[in-house]
Write a protein that holds these residues in place. Structure first.
Motif, PDB file in Angstrom:
ATOM      1  N   GLU A  88     -51.628  -9.523  96.362  1.00 41.43           N
ATOM      2  CA  GLU A  88     -52.385 -10.663  95.823  1.00 41.43           C
ATOM      3  C   GLU A  88     -53.882 -10.368  95.690  1.00 41.43           C
ATOM      4  O   GLU A  88     -54.577 -11.056  94.947  1.00 41.43           O
ATOM      5  N   SER A 112     -61.957 -13.507  94.225  1.00 43.59           N
ATOM      6  CA  SER A 112     -61.207 -14.670  93.764  1.00 43.59           C
ATOM      7  C   SER A 112     -61.789 -15.957  94.335  1.00 43.59           C
ATOM      8  O   SER A 112     -61.879 -16.966  93.643  1.00 43.59           O
ATOM      9  N   TYR A 141     -52.156 -18.444 102.582  1.00 40.58           N
ATOM     10  CA  TYR A 141     -53.455 -17.779 102.430  1.00 40.58           C
ATOM     11  C   TYR A 141     -53.410 -16.795 101.263  1.00 40.58           C
ATOM     12  O   TYR A 141     -54.323 -16.746 100.433  1.00 40.58           O
ATOM     13  N   LEU A 142     -52.350 -16.019 101.162  1.00 43.97           N
ATOM     14  CA  LEU A 142     -52.265 -15.016 100.103  1.00 43.97           C
ATOM     15  C   LEU A 142     -52.031 -15.660  98.742  1.00 43.97           C
ATOM     16  O   LEU A 142     -52.557 -15.191  97.738  1.00 43.97           O
ATOM     17  N   GLU A 147     -55.119 -16.543  96.941  1.00 40.36           N
ATOM     18  CA  GLU A 147     -55.825 -15.475  96.244  1.00 40.36           C
ATOM     19  C   GLU A 147     -55.490 -15.460  94.756  1.00 40.36           C
ATOM     20  O   GLU A 147     -56.281 -15.014  93.942  1.00 40.36           O
ATOM     21  N   GLN A 148     -54.282 -15.891  94.427  1.00 41.79           N
ATOM     22  CA  GLN A 148     -53.849 -15.793  93.034  1.00 41.79           C
ATOM     23  C   GLN A 148     -53.718 -17.149  92.369  1.00 41.79           C
ATOM     24  O   GLN A 148     -54.151 -17.336  91.257  1.00 41.79           O
TER      25      GLN A 148
END
Lengths: 278, 265
Positions: free
Chosen positions: B156, B84, A238-239, A242-243
């Motif tokens: 993040e 994002s 999940y994190l 984000e990127q």
């Protein structure tokens, strides 16, 4: 098999003709519907960077934590869930229907809400957690224990329902005979019932493990996210999303591959279970 | 894109047909029964779709009401999510008119799909504790205390990157217990008393009211977070998009932003 075709596996019947179209077409459609999104994921995967992304320390750490916690959650579910299933199927509990509905609730509850429920009970200001903190200095959130609790909360129902279904479909006469021969209820359960429902227990445990391995919402809400302690693979994925969606896909493939491996290893057990519960 | 303004249910089909290029407007509020009055030259109609960072929800909902009063022919649809995720959706071809993000980097992600982003507000980090401050937190230095239960955003997401910056600036190695997935989750851990302190944006702290105590700290100046807004390059309703930008950048927009705890550029 109690259908009189001794020694013959389903689907191997000499009389088995081509499957009827009304079953074949929707059945294949279902297969395509389930498999195609995964194929699309594989196509989009950054294969050239896969090893590089996966072999990093944090990923291995998250994967190891996930495997450990999902295994523990499955063991806890077995120890608690099989007795609960027996109580539901054989215990003549007052309000058994209500209890059965209660057991299924965590399956329909959005996992995030499950996490909030666990916090309401075991959080630092929760119903029970408040006292655990005041009396024993024990706080559960943000620990690996909390991860296991969150995973058990959402995956235990899968085991209970699987075993409960098998018990209710079981021919009671074996247990009755055992009792007539003087065996206690515990001996009957251990020597007669358990061996007969073993495939369903196995199938339930596999479902339970798979659900625990993929658990996200209840975990991040109740246990939080800290590398090595509470950051499981789904949270890492999940994190990563984000990127870098590419990295998230790479991690997902690892998780899917591990799950598939576990399911395939237990495939024979799974099929037997289906055969004995129908 | 101009809608023929005529009353009557029988004309609905015609109305829909005249709404070329955009999403059909089937809301009864658009059948105003205003007869055959010719629209003023600058009148804007249709749907306006705004994608905005979750932290902008309160401000944009208030501005949407103002906007619909100023332009009765427009229906504003707001979509709030992590910047994002929104950038990803815009890149994937979501039919959006305006994108507003909580950081420059997330706007950069959608750079090919937007035109001329501008900074319209900024936000800084503050410390929030449960209202009774059980950990007796007084400043950023307390985040190094391993005995306290502490939450910051995951690195993040933008608020986590900002937190890392202020810790570096202050020379603090934080003893964090959990890296929450977004700023709301981080805030809620303090609201519910699960942690002794969290790092969130000033706007979030203001929005939480009395449920938290807020502590400002000088190092927050090291991580000023800009909010950017831009019209989509392929905006289905470019006129409305421009009108929305004008409103956000107006004195009226500034007043709403300031009241919510944002700093102005």
């Amino acid at each position: 098999m109690s259908d009189g075709q001794a020694g013959r596996r389903p689907g191997q019947s000499a009389h088995a003709a081509r499957p009827p179209l009304v079953l074949l077409v929707p059945g294949l459609a279902a297969l395509v519907f389930l498999a195609l999104p995964l194929v699309a994921l594989l196509v989009r995967a950054p294969w050239s960077e896969l090893v590089e992304i996966v072999a990093t320390g944090p990923v291995a750490q998250a994967l190891w934590l996930s495997l450990r916690t999902a295994t523990t959650a499955t063991l806890v579910s077995l120890v608690l869930g099989v007795p609960l299933a027996w109580l539901l199927a054989r215990g003549r509990l007052p309000g058994g229907g209500v209890i059965r509905a209660l057991v299924t609730l965590p399956m329909v509850l959005p996992p995030v809400v499950g996490g909030v429920a666990l916090l309401s009970l075991l959080g630092r200001r929760g119903l029970l957690g408040e006292h655990l903190d005041a009396w024993f200095g024990l706080t559960i959130p943000f620990t690996t224990t909390a991860v296991v609790l969150a995973q058990t909360f959402v995956s235990l129902p899968f085991l209970v329902l699987s075993v409960d279904g098998a018990l209710r479909g079981l021919d009671r006469r074996y247990e009755d005979v055992s009792a007539t021969l003087g065996a206690s209820r515990w001996t009957t359960f251990r020597r007669v019932t358990l061996p007969m429902i073993a495939p369903a227990v196995g199938a339930g445990a596999v479902l339970c493990f798979a659900r625990a391995l993929g658990e996200f919402g209840a975990t991040i809400t109740f246990a939080g996210n800290f590398p090595g302690t509470t950051r499981t693979m789904p949270i890492a994925i999940y994190l990563a999303m984000e990127q870098s969606p590419q990295a998230a896909i790479a991690l997902s493939i690892v998780l899917v591959a591990i799950s598939a491996l576990v399911l395939i290893l237990l495939r024979s057990r799974w099929l037997t279970a289906l055969g004995s519960t129908t | 894109m101009r809608l023929g303004r005529s009353a009557g249910v029988v004309l609905t089909a015609m109305l829909l047909a005249s709404c070329s290029g955009g999403t059909p407007d089937d809301g009864p509020s658009d059948l105003m029964g205003s007869g055959t009055v010719a629209p003023a030259p600058d009148e804007i109609t249709g749907d306006l779709t705004v994608f905005a960072a979750a932290s902008l929800q309160g401000v944009f909902e208030e501005l949407a009401t103002t906007f619909e009063e100023q332009h009765p022919g427009v229906t504003v649809a707001l979509n709030f999510a992590a910047s994002s995720a929104l950038a990803e959706q815009v890149n994937a071809g979501a039919p959006v008119d305006v994108l507003a993000t909580a950081s420059a980097s997330t706007m950069e992600q959608a750079a090919a799909e937007v035109s001329d982003p501008v900074t319209f507000a900024s936000n800084t980090l503050v410390i929030v504790t449960p209202s009774d401050n059980p950990g007796v937190v007084t400043g950023l230095a307390d985040f190094a205390d391993p005995d306290l239960t502490l939450a910051v955003c995951a690195v993040e997401v933008p608020c986590g990157a900002a937190a890392e910056k202020v810790f570096t600036a202050a020379g603090i190695t934080p003893a964090v217990d959990t890296f929450a997935e977004n700023v709301t989750a981080t805030l809620n851990l303090a609201v519910s008393g699960e942690v002794d302190a969290s790092l969130v944006y000033a706007t979030d702290a203001l929005g939480a009211g009395d449920t938290v105590s807020t502590i400002t700290f000088p190092e927050s100046a090291e991580a000023v977070n800009d909010n950017l807004i831009a019209a989509a390059a392929q905006a289905p309703n470019a006129a409305a998009a421009q009108a929305w930008l004008d409103l956000v950048l107006s004195d009226e927009g500034a007043a709403v932003l300031t009241a919510a705890g944002f700093d102005l550029p």
